[in-house]
Design a protein around this motif. Sequence first.
Motif, PDB file in Angstrom:
ATOM      1  N   VAL A  39       0.839  -1.212   0.000  1.00  0.00           N
ATOM      2  CA  VAL A  39       0.000   0.000   0.000  1.00  0.00           C
ATOM      3  C   VAL A  39       0.867   1.253   0.000  1.00  0.00           C
ATOM      4  O   VAL A  39       1.823   1.358   0.783  1.00  0.00           O
ATOM      5  N   LEU A  40       0.514   2.195  -0.870  1.00  0.00           N
ATOM      6  CA  LEU A  40       1.101   3.538  -0.817  1.00  0.00           C
ATOM      7  C   LEU A  40       0.026   4.482  -0.303  1.00  0.00           C
ATOM      8  O   LEU A  40      -1.071   4.541  -0.871  1.00  0.00           O
ATOM      9  N   ASP A  41       0.322   5.220   0.770  1.00  0.00           N
ATOM     10  CA  ASP A  41      -0.592   6.260   1.247  1.00  0.00           C
ATOM     11  C   ASP A  41       0.030   7.602   0.863  1.00  0.00           C
ATOM     12  O   ASP A  41       1.084   7.988   1.364  1.00  0.00           O
ATOM     13  N   LEU A  42      -0.654   8.281  -0.040  1.00  0.00           N
ATOM     14  CA  LEU A  42      -0.106   9.506  -0.628  1.00  0.00           C
ATOM     15  C   LEU A  42      -0.731  10.731   0.055  1.00  0.00           C
ATOM     16  O   LEU A  42      -1.950  10.831   0.136  1.00  0.00           O
ATOM     17  N   ALA A  58      -0.817  -4.956   6.199  1.00  0.00           N
ATOM     18  CA  ALA A  58      -0.308  -4.484   4.907  1.00  0.00           C
ATOM     19  C   ALA A  58       1.108  -3.926   5.066  1.00  0.00           C
ATOM     20  O   ALA A  58       1.507  -3.514   6.159  1.00  0.00           O
ATOM     21  N   ASP A  59       1.808  -3.908   3.940  1.00  0.00           N
ATOM     22  CA  ASP A  59       3.162  -3.356   3.904  1.00  0.00           C
ATOM     23  C   ASP A  59       3.003  -1.920   3.376  1.00  0.00           C
ATOM     24  O   ASP A  59       2.671  -1.730   2.199  1.00  0.00           O
ATOM     25  N   VAL A  60       3.149  -0.928   4.250  1.00  0.00           N
ATOM     26  CA  VAL A  60       2.691   0.428   3.897  1.00  0.00           C
ATOM     27  C   VAL A  60       3.841   1.426   3.806  1.00  0.00           C
ATOM     28  O   VAL A  60       4.684   1.524   4.708  1.00  0.00           O
ATOM     29  N   ASP A 104      -0.214  -2.578  -4.752  1.00  0.00           N
ATOM     30  CA  ASP A 104      -1.535  -3.180  -4.965  1.00  0.00           C
ATOM     31  C   ASP A 104      -2.623  -2.132  -4.774  1.00  0.00           C
ATOM     32  O   ASP A 104      -3.689  -2.203  -5.374  1.00  0.00           O
ATOM     33  N   LEU A 105      -2.345  -1.195  -3.871  1.00  0.00           N
ATOM     34  CA  LEU A 105      -3.340  -0.181  -3.521  1.00  0.00           C
ATOM     35  C   LEU A 105      -2.640   1.153  -3.270  1.00  0.00           C
ATOM     36  O   LEU A 105      -1.671   1.216  -2.498  1.00  0.00           O
ATOM     37  N   VAL A 106      -3.130   2.179  -3.945  1.00  0.00           N
ATOM     38  CA  VAL A 106      -2.690   3.538  -3.639  1.00  0.00           C
ATOM     39  C   VAL A 106      -3.873   4.236  -2.987  1.00  0.00           C
ATOM     40  O   VAL A 106      -4.960   4.302  -3.573  1.00  0.00           O
ATOM     41  N   VAL A 107      -3.664   4.720  -1.771  1.00  0.00           N
ATOM     42  CA  VAL A 107      -4.752   5.370  -1.061  1.00  0.00           C
ATOM     43  C   VAL A 107      -4.350   6.813  -0.777  1.00  0.00           C
ATOM     44  O   VAL A 107      -3.177   7.103  -0.530  1.00  0.00           O
ATOM     45  N   SER A 108      -5.312   7.699  -0.878  1.00  0.00           N
ATOM     46  CA  SER A 108      -5.004   9.100  -0.576  1.00  0.00           C
ATOM     47  C   SER A 108      -6.252   9.765   0.002  1.00  0.00           C
ATOM     48  O   SER A 108      -7.214  10.057  -0.721  1.00  0.00           O
ATOM     49  N   ILE A 109      -6.240   9.933   1.320  1.00  0.00           N
ATOM     50  CA  ILE A 109      -7.418  10.460   2.010  1.00  0.00           C
ATOM     51  C   ILE A 109      -7.161  11.932   2.353  1.00  0.00           C
ATOM     52  O   ILE A 109      -6.337  12.241   3.222  1.00  0.00           O
ATOM     53  N   PHE A 110      -7.843  12.805   1.646  1.00  0.00           N
ATOM     54  CA  PHE A 110      -7.681  14.263   1.812  1.00  0.00           C
ATOM     55  C   PHE A 110      -6.196  14.632   1.685  1.00  0.00           C
ATOM     56  O   PHE A 110      -5.712  15.519   2.386  1.00  0.00           O
ATOM     57  N   GLY A 111      -5.470  13.942   0.830  1.00  0.00           N
ATOM     58  CA  GLY A 111      -4.028  14.142   0.691  1.00  0.00           C
ATOM     59  C   GLY A 111      -3.673  14.689  -0.681  1.00  0.00           C
ATOM     60  O   GLY A 111      -3.477  15.894  -0.854  1.00  0.00           O
ATOM     61  N   ALA A 112      -3.659  13.774  -1.695  1.00  0.00           N
ATOM     62  CA  ALA A 112      -3.261  14.185  -3.049  1.00  0.00           C
ATOM     63  C   ALA A 112      -4.169  15.278  -3.594  1.00  0.00           C
ATOM     64  O   ALA A 112      -3.774  16.033  -4.486  1.00  0.00           O
ATOM     65  N   MET A 113      -5.394  15.384  -3.054  1.00  0.00           N
ATOM     66  CA  MET A 113      -6.289  16.443  -3.547  1.00  0.00           C
ATOM     67  C   MET A 113      -5.681  17.828  -3.334  1.00  0.00           C
ATOM     68  O   MET A 113      -6.040  18.782  -4.031  1.00  0.00           O
ATOM     69  N   ARG A 127       0.410   5.333 -12.492  1.00  0.00           N
ATOM     70  CA  ARG A 127       1.730   4.766 -12.833  1.00  0.00           C
ATOM     71  C   ARG A 127       2.253   3.819 -11.770  1.00  0.00           C
ATOM     72  O   ARG A 127       2.799   2.761 -12.081  1.00  0.00           O
ATOM     73  N   VAL A 128       2.068   4.157 -10.496  1.00  0.00           N
ATOM     74  CA  VAL A 128       2.690   3.350  -9.443  1.00  0.00           C
ATOM     75  C   VAL A 128       1.793   2.196  -8.960  1.00  0.00           C
ATOM     76  O   VAL A 128       2.206   1.418  -8.115  1.00  0.00           O
ATOM     77  N   THR A 129       0.570   2.116  -9.501  1.00  0.00           N
ATOM     78  CA  THR A 129      -0.348   1.020  -9.140  1.00  0.00           C
ATOM     79  C   THR A 129      -0.160  -0.135 -10.125  1.00  0.00           C
ATOM     80  O   THR A 129      -0.083   0.093 -11.333  1.00  0.00           O
ATOM     81  N   ARG A 130      -0.127  -1.367  -9.607  1.00  0.00           N
ATOM     82  CA  ARG A 130       0.048  -2.497 -10.537  1.00  0.00           C
ATOM     83  C   ARG A 130      -1.261  -2.750 -11.282  1.00  0.00           C
ATOM     84  O   ARG A 130      -2.361  -2.498 -10.727  1.00  0.00           O
ATOM     85  N   PRO A 131      -1.189  -3.274 -12.511  1.00  0.00           N
ATOM     86  CA  PRO A 131      -2.429  -3.634 -13.215  1.00  0.00           C
ATOM     87  C   PRO A 131      -3.198  -4.634 -12.366  1.00  0.00           C
ATOM     88  O   PRO A 131      -2.608  -5.556 -11.800  1.00  0.00           O
TER      89      PRO A 131
END
Length: 270
Positions: A39-42, A58-60, A104-113, A127-131
């Motif tokens: 998981v990437l938390d952006l 998860a590996d975050v 596997d998962l890119v999550v961004s909660i009130f972040g990347a916005m 780009r950084v999320t796997r198909p």
Amino acid sequence: MNPNQALWEKGDFTRIAATMRRSGEALARSLGVGSGTKVLDLGCGDGTTALPTARLGADVLGVDIARNLVDAGNRRAKEAGLSNLRFQQGDATELRDVPDRSFDLVVSIFGAMFAPRPADVAKQMVRVTRPGGRIVMGNWIPGDPTLVAQILKISSAYTPPPPEGFVSPMLWGVEKEVTARFGGADIAPEKISFARETFTFDCEGPPAGLLAEFRTYYGPTMNAFEAAEKAGRADDLQRELDTLFAKENRSARPDATSIPATFLRVTVAV
Ligand SMILES: C[S@@+](CC[C@H](N)C(=O)[O-])C[C@H]1O[C@@H](n2cnc3c(N)ncnc32)[C@H](O)[C@@H]1O
């Protein structure tokens, strides 16, 4: 310094994040991660989502533009004894050190916005999320009557107009815009789904106490008060926000505050 970085390093967002933990944990549980999910938390802040997601196995990796929040996140990971959680500084518009298709998962909660250049942000997340992986964003909604959209709306009336070409972060809360941005990253509209959900800010003390935390520690509100003070209108801003915080408080206890706010949950199948 990058003005976006300066805004979020101003004050101390960990003070606001401390009121967001209960919903952060609920959101992490809703992500469907398990042992070893990458998981990437952006725009992770000090780990409101990242830390409970790591607790689920998860590996975050948390990435945030603000150095002080990255440091706070790493301190929290250490205190929690989580070796599967780390934080590093980075810019959502340009994730230089993050390889393609690595999560596997890119999550961004009130972040990347809150990053500038939303088209670039969408491309980087894809780009950084796997198909076969997913992107989940939580975005505040412009014009929504609940807390955060209203804080930003009220504050904007006290701050000078933004520079030409500025794109409001709130447009990430508009479904048509989100679809167009991910469309620019080759994601078809049918791969994107939307839901309205609630995030609650909780703290001990009255709503005025929570507002005081925003006024003292939350970069965007600090800037609004600085501009209002220069214009001799700080009392008006305080009054408008006081009314808003009191009106939105749903706590059954007189000595506590609990304010729900509606956000747009965006899920993208990559
Ligand atoms: C409202 S806070 C939310 C933090 C966290 N996701 C949470 O829910 O507590 C917004 C976050 O986005 C980060 N941020 C803003 N612009 C960014 C950018 N260009 N790249 C990475 N992070 C960014 C800020 O530093 C801040 O931590």
